[in-house]
Design an enzyme around this catalytic site. Structure first.
Site, mmCIF file in Angstrom:
data_model
loop_
_atom_site.group_PDB
_atom_site.id
_atom_site.type_symbol
_atom_site.label_atom_id
_atom_site.label_comp_id
_atom_site.label_asym_id
_atom_site.label_seq_id
_atom_site.Cartn_x
_atom_site.Cartn_y
_atom_site.Cartn_z
ATOM 1 N N HIS A 445 0.820 -1.216 0.000
ATOM 2 C CA HIS A 445 0.000 0.000 0.000
ATOM 3 C C HIS A 445 0.853 1.265 0.000
ATOM 4 O O HIS A 445 1.877 1.336 0.685
ATOM 5 C CB HIS A 445 -0.897 0.033 1.247
ATOM 6 C CG HIS A 445 -2.107 -0.836 1.137
ATOM 7 N ND1 HIS A 445 -2.824 -1.253 2.248
ATOM 8 C CD2 HIS A 445 -2.756 -1.373 0.070
ATOM 9 C CE1 HIS A 445 -3.848 -1.998 1.858
ATOM 10 N NE2 HIS A 445 -3.831 -2.087 0.545
ATOM 11 N N GLU A 446 0.410 2.260 -0.737
ATOM 12 C CA GLU A 446 1.008 3.607 -0.750
ATOM 13 C C GLU A 446 2.495 3.607 -1.094
ATOM 14 O O GLU A 446 3.275 4.332 -0.493
ATOM 15 C CB GLU A 446 0.775 4.314 0.592
ATOM 16 C CG GLU A 446 -0.673 4.457 0.957
ATOM 17 C CD GLU A 446 -1.516 5.002 -0.198
ATOM 18 O OE1 GLU A 446 -1.041 5.904 -0.900
ATOM 19 O OE2 GLU A 446 -2.630 4.493 -0.408
ATOM 20 N N GLY A 447 2.871 2.805 -2.053
ATOM 21 C CA GLY A 447 4.266 2.743 -2.483
ATOM 22 C C GLY A 447 4.970 1.593 -1.815
ATOM 23 O O GLY A 447 5.080 1.534 -0.587
ATOM 24 N N GLN A 452 9.867 3.224 -1.338
ATOM 25 C CA GLN A 452 10.226 4.018 -0.154
ATOM 26 C C GLN A 452 11.739 4.132 -0.019
ATOM 27 O O GLN A 452 12.269 5.186 0.357
ATOM 28 C CB GLN A 452 9.624 3.396 1.107
ATOM 29 C CG GLN A 452 8.123 3.211 1.087
ATOM 30 C CD GLN A 452 7.344 4.473 0.822
ATOM 31 O OE1 GLN A 452 7.701 5.543 1.304
ATOM 32 N NE2 GLN A 452 6.277 4.360 0.044
#
Length: 604
Positions: A445-447, A452
């Protein structure tokens, strides 16, 4: 049958740990000195945390297993959710969870993010799917609050903050994945200030359901003739039901399919089509071609939310495995020679090793996300301009860490919960296997974690000419001095060595001119950097625990004495066993070990 269904009452989080971090380590009541939080006090902060804790334990957690067993389904073109979800969303909205941190002037409660993080961690631990709707709605509504017109705020934001409508972020497309430069959804001006959107989105969490009258999508698209790449992306508000006068009418958004997920089964993930009939109206949010910069507000908030989800999913599983280990008799002590009564498995040293490892990752992760939340409060509300600037820089640096460490190490912690349960662990009659499935989604999720790592090494450590990294070193230096002023000098030496290695490696990697060489070990660098930062969190906690023990004189026979000694033991474990890994990861990165760069597809 040879098993029993485990039905213990799980506390979700350790209440004493929450109080310790919130008031002893982060000193949340000091935030009341800021004008934004002047109406609050320690007592009112506690009231909100208590209310969320109560709702999580009494309503959200009992609904978790039923929702995992009966995921959303597509019927006649609409998504049907679990029948208990509507009531949960109603109660969450009535509690003010959607607008908890938003200003009074937009109908919010204006609570510090620091306080909300702990309160909402209980909700996530109880039922992360239910809280998922709330988090997405809050983030989408805040985009409208920050960048939308007065009309959009009036017509959409107010209903979202009130919990009447939900929101989503519609970024990902089938052909693009995480590469937002390849977003292809088109937006054609309609001549009346609105646009007609045509395109497909995928993996849209909460993108369709039967819980509210409307769903508001915050979507990325390209206006006809816009530049290629990220410079040509605009942000649009695309409701499932658009307003025409006082009525809501369908807005030509269609569910193309439901994603069948391994976890987070109470929150539907869907494929969504805009404009199949040429009548999908979108409302431009902000200026054309600045959509990605606007969306980063929600993306960064969502990354912290995913980090908190990771902590919560690991924490609830740790609480379950801890209680199981205390109550499950099996085997005998090492010196019993096989005779006598069975002992609880927590009496076996290897089980305590696994539990202590869980504690170190879970409580270290919670401290990290809460520390980031405090930085968020200061970045938005500090009166001193320099403190505001520094808090924002440090938060930006730590966001990829606060997102990825709880997800990656939380998965390891959840796997240990399964291990501690033994054969029961991999059975669906016990919950650890479900939390393990949930946890895996957090690293995507979210990258993804890989993204990251590239963000951290490729951008964040060089922010403002390296000023953000210097700020982190300054903060760690302060904790090192406190440790040496007490009785924790040996642990301080370990963290100082890790900091020196990290700073030296960062300088070397940033100096490499060729991006491929610099980012070759970005995943190793993220792990190394995260290990350092959580080591910092543990020495910070150890300093507070040691001082509290000294001042109170509590011995280990008292609840406080046992709690503080547990903190010191976990800090020792983390700093002694995890920090040495930094040297190995740094050696690989310095050497530029290139096996995966050289390997060709046909060699695999």
């Amino acid at each position: 049958m040879g098993y029993r269904v485990h039905t213990m009452v799980n506390p979700l989080l350790n209440d004493r740990d929450v109080s310790f971090l919130l008031f002893e380590v982060l000193r949340a009541e000091e935030l009341c000195a800021l004008p934004a939080f002047a109406e609050y006090s320690r007592e009112t902060f506690t009231l909100y945390v208590d209310a969320c804790r109560k709702l999580a334990r009494e309503a959200l957690f009992p609904a978790y297993r039923p929702m995992d067993e009966l995921p959303p389904r597509l019927e006649d073109g609409r998504v049907k959710t679990h029948p208990r979800m509507r009531e949960l969303l109603r109660r969450l909205s009535e509690l003010g969870v959607v607008n908890a941190t938003r200003p009074f002037e937009v109908g919010g409660q204006q609570l510090p993010s620091t306080v909300a993080a702990f309160a909402h961690a209980y909700l996530m631990a109880g039922n992360l799917s239910a809280q998922g709707y709330i988090g997405l709605t809050a983030g989408a509504a805040r985009l409208i609050e920050s960048f939308g017109s007065d009309d959009l705020r009036r017509d959409y934001m107010t209903r979202m903050y009130a919990g009447e409508w939900t929101g989503t972020m519609a970024l990902t497309e089938p052909q693009a994945g995480s590469s937002l430069a390849d977003v292809a959804t088109r937006a054609t001006p309609a001549g009346d200030g609105t646009y007609r959107l045509v395109g497909s989105k995928i993996f849209i969490s909460g993108g369709d359901h039967d819980l509210t009258d409307n769903i508001v999508h915050m979507a990325l698209a390209r206006i006809d003739g816009a530049p290629a790449g990220v410079k040509g992306i605009s942000l649009f508000l695309v409701p499932a039901q658009r307003r025409e006068g006082d009525a809501l009418v369908p807005n030509d958004t269609a569910v193309a399919g439901v994603i069948h997920k391994i976890g987070w089964r109470g929150l539907p993930s869907i494929a969504l089509n805009f404009g199949e009939n040429g009548d999908c109206v979108g409302y431009l949010v902000g200026e054309p071609n600045l959509g990605l910069s606007y969306m980063f507000q929600m993306m960064n908030e969502a990354r912290l939310m995913v980090g908190l989800n990771g902590v919560a999913s690991a924490y609830v599983a740790y609480q379950e495995s801890l209680e199981y280990a205390k109550t499950r008799p099996q085997g005998r002590g090492a010196t019993s020679k096989g005779v006598g009564s069975q002992v609880a498995i927590i009496e076996h040293a290897d089980v305590r090793r696994m539990l202590l490892r869980q504690k170190a990752m879970v409580e270290g992760g919670l401290a990290l996300v809460a520390y980031a939340s405090r930085l968020s409060d200061l970045a938005e509300h500090a009166e001193d301009a320099e403190q505001k600037k520094e808090s924002f820089l440090l938060l930006d640096l730590l966001t990829p860490v606060a997102k990825s460490f709880p997800a990656e190490k939380g998965f390891e912690s959840n796997a240990l919960a399964v291990q501690i349960h033994g054969g029961y662990g991999y059975s669906s009659e016990y919950l650890p296997e479900a939390w393990l499935r949930d946890q895996k989604l957090n690293s995507i999720h979210e990258g993804t974690t890989g993204i990251q790592g590239m963000d951290l090494l490729g951008r964040k450590v060089s922010l403002a000419g390296g000023a953000a990294l210097e700020l982190l070193a300054r903060e760690i230096g302060s904790v090192l001095r406190d440790a040496r002023a007490g009785q924790l000098g040996r642990l301080a030496d370990l963290l100082e060595r890790a900091l020196s290695t990290t700073l030296g490696l960062t300088k070397h990697l940033v100096s490499l001119r060729e991006p491929g060489a610099r980012l070759l070990h970005s995943a190793d660098y993220l792990e190394l950097f995260s290990t350092l930062v959580v080591g910092f969190m543990w020495l910070l906690q150890a300093n507070v625990a040691e001082r509290a023990l000294h001042e109170s004189g509590a011995d280990e026979s008292t609840p406080d004495g046992a709690f503080y000694r547990g903190k010191l033991c976990a800090a020792q474990y983390y700093l002694e066993t995890e920090l040495p890994r930094i040297e190995q990861l740094a050696a690989l990165s310095f050497a530029g070990e290139d096996s995966y760069a050289r390997v060709r597809p046909d060699w695999l």
